[in-house]
Design an enzyme around this catalytic site. Structure first.
Site, PDB file in Angstrom:
ATOM      1  N   GLY A   1       0.875  -1.284  -0.186  1.00 32.55           N
ATOM      2  CA  GLY A   1      -0.023  -0.096  -0.064  1.00 32.55           C
ATOM      3  C   GLY A   1       0.818   1.214  -0.046  1.00 32.55           C
ATOM      4  O   GLY A   1       2.017   1.073  -0.012  1.00 32.55           O
TER       5      GLY A   1
ATOM      6  N   ASP B   1      -3.706 -12.881   5.007  1.00 34.75           N
ATOM      7  CA  ASP B   1      -4.983 -12.057   5.089  1.00 34.75           C
ATOM      8  C   ASP B   1      -5.110 -11.821   6.599  1.00 34.75           C
ATOM      9  O   ASP B   1      -5.077 -12.690   7.446  1.00 34.75           O
ATOM     10  CB  ASP B   1      -6.023 -12.773   4.592  1.00 34.75           C
ATOM     11  CG  ASP B   1      -7.412 -12.340   4.679  1.00 34.75           C
ATOM     12  OD1 ASP B   1      -7.454 -11.438   5.163  1.00 34.75           O
ATOM     13  OD2 ASP B   1      -8.705 -13.051   4.506  1.00 34.75           O
TER      14      ASP B   1
ATOM     15  N   ALA C   1      -5.332  -1.999   5.526  1.00 33.01           N
ATOM     16  CA  ALA C   1      -6.716  -1.490   5.864  1.00 33.01           C
ATOM     17  C   ALA C   1      -7.626  -1.861   4.953  1.00 33.01           C
ATOM     18  O   ALA C   1      -7.065  -1.867   3.736  1.00 33.01           O
ATOM     19  CB  ALA C   1      -6.465  -0.101   6.511  1.00 33.01           C
TER      20      ALA C   1
ATOM     21  N   THR D   1      -7.229   7.135  11.534  1.00 32.72           N
ATOM     22  CA  THR D   1      -7.722   8.208  10.679  1.00 32.72           C
ATOM     23  C   THR D   1      -8.365   9.490  11.284  1.00 32.72           C
ATOM     24  O   THR D   1      -8.886   9.413  12.145  1.00 32.72           O
ATOM     25  CB  THR D   1      -8.446   7.626   9.524  1.00 32.72           C
ATOM     26  OG1 THR D   1      -9.175   8.635   8.797  1.00 32.72           O
ATOM     27  CG2 THR D   1      -9.712   6.954  10.251  1.00 32.72           C
TER      28      THR D   1
ATOM     29  N   TYR E   1     -16.361   3.678   7.283  1.00 36.08           N
ATOM     30  CA  TYR E   1     -14.996   3.375   7.203  1.00 36.08           C
ATOM     31  C   TYR E   1     -14.496   4.136   8.744  1.00 36.08           C
ATOM     32  O   TYR E   1     -13.631   3.612   9.423  1.00 36.08           O
ATOM     33  CB  TYR E   1     -14.247   4.301   6.222  1.00 36.08           C
ATOM     34  CG  TYR E   1     -12.866   4.687   6.389  1.00 36.08           C
ATOM     35  CD1 TYR E   1     -11.915   3.529   5.983  1.00 36.08           C
ATOM     36  CD2 TYR E   1     -12.280   5.911   6.513  1.00 36.08           C
ATOM     37  CE1 TYR E   1     -10.451   3.563   6.257  1.00 36.08           C
ATOM     38  CE2 TYR E   1     -10.828   5.694   6.735  1.00 36.08           C
ATOM     39  CZ  TYR E   1     -10.022   5.206   6.587  1.00 36.08           C
ATOM     40  OH  TYR E   1      -8.668   5.293   6.752  1.00 36.08           O
TER      41      TYR E   1
ATOM     42  N   LYS F   1     -12.549   1.834  11.695  1.00 37.46           N
ATOM     43  CA  LYS F   1     -11.143   2.573  12.099  1.00 37.46           C
ATOM     44  C   LYS F   1     -11.026   2.828  13.624  1.00 37.46           C
ATOM     45  O   LYS F   1     -10.140   2.273  14.214  1.00 37.46           O
ATOM     46  CB  LYS F   1     -10.482   3.565  11.445  1.00 37.46           C
ATOM     47  CG  LYS F   1     -10.222   3.264   9.838  1.00 37.46           C
ATOM     48  CD  LYS F   1      -9.039   2.220   9.569  1.00 37.46           C
ATOM     49  CE  LYS F   1      -7.878   2.492   9.947  1.00 37.46           C
ATOM     50  NZ  LYS F   1      -6.963   1.744   9.860  1.00 37.46           N
TER      51      LYS F   1
HETATM   52  N1  LIG Z   1      -5.085   6.984   2.352  1.00 43.83           N
HETATM   53  C1  LIG Z   1      -5.510   7.924   3.357  1.00 43.83           C
HETATM   54  O1  LIG Z   1      -5.903   9.206   2.957  1.00 43.83           O
HETATM   55  C2  LIG Z   1      -5.640   7.888   4.575  1.00 43.83           C
HETATM   56  C3  LIG Z   1      -6.012   8.740   5.550  1.00 43.83           C
HETATM   57  C4  LIG Z   1      -6.073   8.347   6.881  1.00 43.83           C
HETATM   58  C5  LIG Z   1      -5.653   7.265   7.379  1.00 43.83           C
HETATM   59  N2  LIG Z   1      -5.074   6.261   6.413  1.00 43.83           N
HETATM   60  C6  LIG Z   1      -4.808   5.009   7.120  1.00 43.83           C
HETATM   61  O2  LIG Z   1      -3.542   4.835   6.727  1.00 43.83           O
HETATM   62  C7  LIG Z   1      -3.189   3.796   6.636  1.00 43.83           C
HETATM   63  C8  LIG Z   1      -2.431   3.170   5.377  1.00 43.83           C
HETATM   64  O3  LIG Z   1      -3.396   3.748   4.240  1.00 43.83           O
HETATM   65  P1  LIG Z   1      -2.982   3.518   2.853  1.00 43.83           P
HETATM   66  O4  LIG Z   1      -3.480   4.843   1.924  1.00 43.83           O
HETATM   67  O5  LIG Z   1      -1.393   3.204   2.398  1.00 43.83           O
HETATM   68  O6  LIG Z   1      -3.536   2.375   2.064  1.00 43.83           O
HETATM   69  P2  LIG Z   1      -3.561   1.618   0.921  1.00 43.83           P
HETATM   70  O7  LIG Z   1      -2.897   2.220  -0.048  1.00 43.83           O
HETATM   71  O8  LIG Z   1      -5.071   1.247   0.465  1.00 43.83           O
HETATM   72  O9  LIG Z   1      -2.820   0.067   1.459  1.00 43.83           O
HETATM   73  C9  LIG Z   1      -3.877  -0.767   2.289  1.00 43.83           C
HETATM   74  C10 LIG Z   1      -3.028  -1.949   2.055  1.00 43.83           C
HETATM   75  O10 LIG Z   1      -3.808  -3.273   2.765  1.00 43.83           O
HETATM   76  C11 LIG Z   1      -4.076  -4.122   1.933  1.00 43.83           C
HETATM   77  N3  LIG Z   1      -4.911  -5.017   2.610  1.00 43.83           N
HETATM   78  C12 LIG Z   1      -6.187  -4.803   2.493  1.00 43.83           C
HETATM   79  N4  LIG Z   1      -7.351  -5.761   3.080  1.00 43.83           N
HETATM   80  C13 LIG Z   1      -6.090  -6.829   3.550  1.00 43.83           C
HETATM   81  C14 LIG Z   1      -6.239  -8.040   4.263  1.00 43.83           C
HETATM   82  N5  LIG Z   1      -7.298  -8.383   4.518  1.00 43.83           N
HETATM   83  N6  LIG Z   1      -4.983  -8.550   4.788  1.00 43.83           N
HETATM   84  C15 LIG Z   1      -3.949  -7.963   4.275  1.00 43.83           C
HETATM   85  N7  LIG Z   1      -3.879  -6.764   3.733  1.00 43.83           N
HETATM   86  C16 LIG Z   1      -4.744  -6.327   3.214  1.00 43.83           C
HETATM   87  C17 LIG Z   1      -4.277  -3.684   0.631  1.00 43.83           C
HETATM   88  O11 LIG Z   1      -3.992  -4.800  -0.235  1.00 43.83           O
HETATM   89  P3  LIG Z   1      -4.789  -4.941  -1.669  1.00 43.83           P
HETATM   90  O12 LIG Z   1      -4.419  -3.854  -2.482  1.00 43.83           O
HETATM   91  O13 LIG Z   1      -4.228  -6.131  -2.136  1.00 43.83           O
HETATM   92  O14 LIG Z   1      -6.107  -4.873  -1.225  1.00 43.83           O
HETATM   93  C18 LIG Z   1      -3.119  -2.616   0.595  1.00 43.83           C
HETATM   94  O15 LIG Z   1      -1.884  -3.262   0.117  1.00 43.83           O
HETATM   95  C19 LIG Z   1      -4.495   2.564   6.678  1.00 43.83           C
HETATM   96  O16 LIG Z   1      -4.694   2.230   8.123  1.00 43.83           O
HETATM   97  C20 LIG Z   1      -5.499   3.712   6.564  1.00 43.83           C
HETATM   98  O17 LIG Z   1      -6.701   3.479   7.120  1.00 43.83           O
HETATM   99  C21 LIG Z   1      -5.122   6.473   5.066  1.00 43.83           C
END
Ligand SMILES: NC(=O)c1ccc[n+]([C@@H]2O[C@H](COP(=O)([O-])OP(=O)(O)OC[C@H]3O[C@@H](n4cnc5c(N)ncnc54)[C@H](OP(=O)(O)O)[C@@H]3O)[C@@H](O)[C@H]2O)c1
Length: 275
Positions: free
Chosen positions: A10, A34, A58, A99, A123, A127
């Site tokens: 991610g 998973d 996530a 988040t 969401y 979280k």
């Molecule tokens: N993006 C934002 O704007 C934002 C804002 C606030 C907080 N956050 C938090 O920051 C963290 C990182 O976010 P990010 O943007 O890096 O997220 P991301 O790019 O969507 O990456 C999430 C990763 O989790 C993997 N995943 C999903 N379901 C899974 C499962 N059951 N088992 C194992 N892996 C799984 C996904 O794999 P697949 O791609 O194969 O599904 C993906 O590689 C998260 O906790 C998110 O809630 C993000």
């Protein structure tokens, strides 16, 4: 330190891998582990015996979660519970990334770590439930809330630049305010915390604040693109999930403990676009 990274493919996971070169990293993603599979997580963690877990995996599709509550719960709540239980058994410390969407956005000043939460979306709620389970299961945790994240993956910056290829005019929401945050700044804060015994709840975003419209203007300014951007209201641009109107976070606990090295959001976006 031997660190298990979940969600290593991610946006945040990739930056953690980049900055974690001095550590022994064990990388997993959906394909390899998973996190919602309780037995698989327990067996994996028993075998690996990590000293820490940076839990980046996530369910991050905010709008998709509205129609798939079970799916979001499975990953954000059950997944977090499984990792925390694995940490308890193996003695590992855990970083759980959360988040700004745990807040309802009605506060006019920046939210501090112990302000009342009131998530408005599936969401945000899942979280928050994940946070609560981690707190209950594991003493040695760092819960790190961030916002408006961008890095190596799909995000607002890339979407804006892609849309600008085929559109002269874009309409962007101007009545939601937050802080764009680079995965570079966030990962730095995570490693600083892991290096300390300062367990607890943290906010970690870049400095300053803006609306999505102002964010888009800065992206195009830095990228040298001429695009007409029209500010619109949330009502004019309805989405399935409700977003907080004002979810600026104050990194108060970072300042009080390991120090806050996050940069002004404009500085981080400049570096990102250059890269
Ligand atoms: N993006 C934002 O704007 C934002 C804002 C606030 C907080 N956050 C938090 O920051 C963290 C990182 O976010 P990010 O943007 O890096 O997220 P991301 O790019 O969507 O990456 C999430 C990763 O989790 C993997 N995943 C999903 N379901 C899974 C499962 N059951 N088992 C194992 N892996 C799984 C996904 O794999 P697949 O791609 O194969 O599904 C993906 O590689 C998260 O906790 C998110 O809630 C993000």
């Amino acid at each position: 330190m031997k660190i298990l990274v979940t969600g290593a493919n991610g946006q945040l996971g990739r930056e953690v891998v980049r900055q974690g070169k001095d550590h022994e990293l064990v990388l997993t993603d959906y394909d390899t582990l998973d996190i919602a599979n309780c037995k698989a997580v327990a067996l994996f963690m028993r075998e690996i015996k990590p000293q820490a877990v940076i839990h980046c995996a996530a369910y991050t599709n905010v709008d998709g979660a509205e129609k798939d509550e079970d799916g979001a719960f499975r990953v954000n709540v059950v997944g977090a519970q499984n990792i925390a239980a694995g940490c308890l058994e193996t003695g590992a410390r855990m970083v759980y990334v959360s988040t700004d969407y745990v807040f309802d956005g009605t506060k006019t000043e920046a939210y501090r770590e112990f302000d009342q939460v009131n998530p408005q979306s599936v969401y945000g709620r899942t979280k928050w439930q994940g946070e609560e389970l981690v707190r209950r299961i594991l003493g040695r945790h760092y819960i790190v809330r961030t916002a408006w994240l961008y890095g190596d993956g799909n995000n607002f910056v890339r979407t804006m630049l892609r849309l600008a290829e085929t559109n002269d005019t874009l309409r962007v929401v101007h009545d939601q305010v937050g802080t764009p945050t680079s995965t570079v700044d966030l990962a730095k804060a995570i490693f600083a915390l892991l290096d300390s015994d300062a367990y607890g709840t943290y906010h970690a975003t870049c400095q300053g604040q803006c609306s999505w419209y102002e964010f888009a203007c800065e992206i195009f300014r830095q990228a040298g693109k001429k695009v007409k951007i029209i500010p619109v209201t949330t009502d004019e641009f309805p989405r399935p999930a409700k977003r907080p109107a004002h979810s600026v976070l104050d990194n108060y606990m970072l300042r009080m403990t390991v120090g806050d090295t996050t940069r002004p959001w404009q500085e981080s976006i400049k570096e990102y676009i250059k890269r």
